[in-house]
Write a protein that holds these residues in place. Structure first.
Motif: not given
Length: 330
Positions: A106-122
């Motif tokens: 759709v042409g969304q402008k600007g940054a998008i950030t996923r805030i991911a909680s609880g991920c291990d290092e891998a």
């Protein structure tokens, strides 16, 4: 998702259970993907008709709208930093890909950030590599797992949302600057048209049914001191002092502006949910109160929507009534 029911000494049963759940997850994802793809394709192919319909609904409804600046002149610089909170599950990995893909379509402008909680290092390395290949313009921010309350030890999956947003605001790289408008959405959202800060004059506007164009002011844009959000059917039960499931005094504290909100005002300005479109400094204020209120609200009212009620009470505490709209979500 692994089964927790099968016997420890029955390895065959455990294996069968795991395979069944895996097949179920794959089938569920395929069905969801087909539905989402069909919806995006339909809306994309009929975007002109949808736009014309939206204009016909609102263009004659308000002199304020007719005299406002045309959105075509403002959307090029009308960027938003979109964020959404997830855990680190396979399911929400796929939801994230759909959010990113639909935003591009759709042409969304600007940054998008996923805030991911609880991920291990891998898992962190896996996601960083995946997004670098598929969606280098977007990013992921990792936080601890907040699902279990540190004091009460009670688990509530949606603790990740307020605490994850607060972690991102405090630790984002690069830091989020004052004045940036943030749109907090949910991971199950799909973009059908760009999300912008412009309010007055936008052809998609559908206002609260109590909105009176003869006396109510339409803000030009969402920004500092002017948060905008989608109207939800939550109401404002927390503003009713006789409600059996809410005690706003214990949550908001003595002397809080939250205590002065009437049910009617709460229904008009705090019966809200994602997308929350809020300036960064205002979001910091709300989130600092949100993280304090949510365990108290959940303890009294252990419900799926407790974090949403806590957000509304936090916004009221910070004296940031939201201008509510109906067109951000279907």
């Amino acid at each position: 998702m692994r089964s927790t029911i099968s016997s420890k000494n029955n390895s065959r049963q455990k294996s069968n259970s795991f395979c069944s759940c895996s097949i179920f997850n794959v089938l569920s994802f395929l069905l969801f993907s087909l539905w989402a793809s069909a919806l995006i394709y339909y809306c994309w192919e009929h975007k002109d008709a949808i736009s014309k319909h939206s204009i016909s609904v609102t263009s004659d409804s308000s002199p304020l709208l007719r005299s406002a600046v045309s959105p075509e002149k403002t959307e090029e610089t009308d960027e938003i930093h979109t964020i959404f909170s997830t855990d680190c599950s396979f399911f929400q990995d796929w939801q994230t890909l759909l959010v990113f893909h639909s935003a591009i379509r759709v042409g969304q402008k600007g940054a998008i950030t996923r805030i991911a909680s609880g991920c291990d290092e891998a898992k962190k390395l896996e996601l960083i590599g995946l997004y670098a290949k598929l969606f280098p313009q977007y990013s992921v921010h990792f936080t601890p797992d907040y699902k279990r309350d540190g004091k009460t030890k009670k688990k509530y999956d949606f603790y990740n949302k307020p605490y994850g947003v607060q972690h991102w605001l405090q630790n984002a790289v690069p830091p989020v600057k004052s004045g940036v408008v943030i749109a907090l959405i949910d991971p199950d959202f799909i973009f059908l048209r760009p999300l912008v800060t412009t309010v007055a004059g936008h052809p998609s506007n559908i206002f609260n049914h109590r909105f009176n164009p003869n006396k109510d002011v339409v803000p030009i844009k969402a920004g500092k001191g002017v948060p905008v959000s989608q109207m939800y059917g939550l109401g404002a039960p927390w503003a009713d002092n006789s409600h059996p499931h809410f005690d706003r005094l214990s949550a908001c504290g003595k002397g809080s502006p939250c205590l002065n909100v009437t049910v009617r005002f709460g229904e008009d300005h705090y019966s809200i949910g994602p997308p929350y479109i809020v300036e960064k400094d205002d979001m910091v204020r709300i989130t600092n109160s949100w993280t304090k209120f949510v365990p108290i609200v959940y303890a009294k009212h252990p419900d799926l929507l407790s974090e949403m009620y806590a957000y509304s009470m936090a916004a009221a505490h910070e004296q940031l009534p939201h201008f509510t709209m109906y067109h951000f979500m279907i």
